[in-house]
Enzyme design. Structure first.
Site, PDB file in Angstrom:
ATOM      1  N   TYR A 147      15.844  62.092  21.817  1.00 53.53           N
ATOM      2  CA  TYR A 147      14.596  61.423  21.450  1.00 53.53           C
ATOM      3  C   TYR A 147      13.506  61.759  22.466  1.00 53.53           C
ATOM      4  O   TYR A 147      12.401  62.190  22.107  1.00 53.53           O
ATOM      5  CB  TYR A 147      14.804  59.916  21.366  1.00 53.53           C
ATOM      6  CG  TYR A 147      13.520  59.138  21.219  1.00 53.53           C
ATOM      7  CD1 TYR A 147      12.727  59.300  20.084  1.00 53.53           C
ATOM      8  CD2 TYR A 147      13.085  58.270  22.213  1.00 53.53           C
ATOM      9  CE1 TYR A 147      11.531  58.600  19.949  1.00 53.53           C
ATOM     10  CE2 TYR A 147      11.902  57.560  22.080  1.00 53.53           C
ATOM     11  CZ  TYR A 147      11.126  57.727  20.958  1.00 53.53           C
ATOM     12  OH  TYR A 147       9.951  57.040  20.822  1.00 53.53           O
ATOM     13  N   GLY A 184       1.872  43.238  19.711  1.00 54.00           N
ATOM     14  CA  GLY A 184       0.472  42.845  19.538  1.00 54.00           C
ATOM     15  C   GLY A 184      -0.453  43.549  20.505  1.00 54.00           C
ATOM     16  O   GLY A 184      -1.616  43.841  20.181  1.00 54.00           O
TER      17      GLY A 184
END
Length: 332
Positions: free
Chosen positions: A134, A203
């Site tokens: 990855y 967020g």
């Protein structure tokens, strides 16, 4: 003042965890989403497409910026060639599609995985040393993007974000599994628990992407992202104990014993074909120092949530006021 709706933004890979939060945050913008999966919340602006296939990447006319979120990122992807098919070749295909449509602005989510494990608080100039496919594929994608940018640096804007592990509501990745174990009250620490863990609340990641979209800065910009200050594993468990009103056992499992347990689960997984929440890779990650310098981004961007607030919001949503009909995102 320019209207938010005057320029079009193409999100690629917006049907997943981060993408769903981003689409919500940008709902007042002129946006569209391309993903191989339907969006659970914004399917009306989503079209089907796979970045492994250039012909399937349709960028609408008058698009000003592409936000590339699509990636192969779980720990257990097989075959490993998928990391490179999606993260590297897929990025090349997106850049070709952008060239075909005349799009000069890109925001790309990379990862701190390019630095490897147990590095000493690396900043954006630290050497690359990825320990898994990855991380390697994400670094290769960054190289491809840098080459694309340098073909026409006068007119292009590139922002590469390297977030640490992202957590938040509805995500079912490694952080959720950890929070679930700790919240159950049956968690036991592996190792001494003094290793620092950089984390990022979803967020704040979404707010940062929105901030970069609004700034529209020309140039090639790279930012690590982590919510500060970093918590040690002991501090993290204490924060969860406080919110969940529980008391955890004080026993700590030695690292070597924990790794042996991880290898046992690896062996059982191979024999049975089943995937378990415990593995040698996850034990290694749990006990590793994964701390990253994000001073650069925090000099120009104020996160709307503290790390503690992000953890509290996630714990409240997942373990205190849970909903049975939730849309869930599985990752890592």
């Amino acid at each position: 003042m320019q209207s938010k709706l005057s320029s079009k933004i193409q999100i690629i890979g917006g049907s997943g965890f981060v993408g769903s939060f981003l689409l919500e945050a940008l709902k007042d913008f002129n946006i569209s989403n391309l993903d191989k999966n339907p969006s659970p919340f914004f399917d009306n602006i989503t079209v089907n497409g796979d970045i492994r296939n250039l012909d399937k990447i349709k960028i609408p006319k008058f698009t000003e910026t592409v936000v590339l979120l699509a990636a192969e990122h779980r720990d257990d992807v097989s075959p490993t060639s998928l990391y490179y098919d999606v993260n590297v070749q897929g990025t090349k295909n997106v850049l070709k599609a952008m060239d075909n449509s005349g799009v000069k602005n890109l925001i790309f989510t990379s990862s701190v995985a390019i630095y490897g494990l147990n590095k000493e608080n690396p900043d954006e100039n630290h050497d690359q040393d990825p320990f898994n496919h990855y991380g390697k594929s994400k670094w290769e994608a960054e190289v491809v993007i840098k080459e694309w940018y340098e073909n026409d640096p006068t007119h292009k804007s590139v922002t590469i974000l390297r977030p640490t592990v992202i957590f938040g509501e509805r995500n079912r990745g490694n952080v959720y599994n950890l929070l679930k174990q700790i919240s159950s009250g049956r968690f036991m620490m592996i190792g001494k628990g003094q290793n620092k863990k950089s984390m990022a609340y979803v967020g704040n990641i979404v707010a940062l992407i929105k901030d970069r979209l609004e700034k529209k800065e020309l140039g090639h910009h790279v930012f690590n992202y982590a919510d500060k200050p970093d918590f040690s594993m002991v501090e993290l468990t204490q924060t969860i104990e406080e919110k969940m009103k529980i008391k955890l056992p004080s026993i700590k499992i030695p690292y070597l014993l924990g790794m042996m347990g991880g290898y046992c689960f690896d062996f059982i997984s191979v024999l049975s074909g089943k995937k378990f929440s415990i593995s040698s890779v996850r034990v290694k990650k749990f006990c590793a120092t994964t701390q990253f310098d994000s001073d650069k981004v925090h000099r120009s961007f104020k996160s709307p949530y503290t790390l503690k607030e992000g953890l509290y919001k996630t714990l409240e949503h997942e373990f205190i006021n849970t909903k049975k009909d939730e849309v869930l995102f599985y990752s890592e």
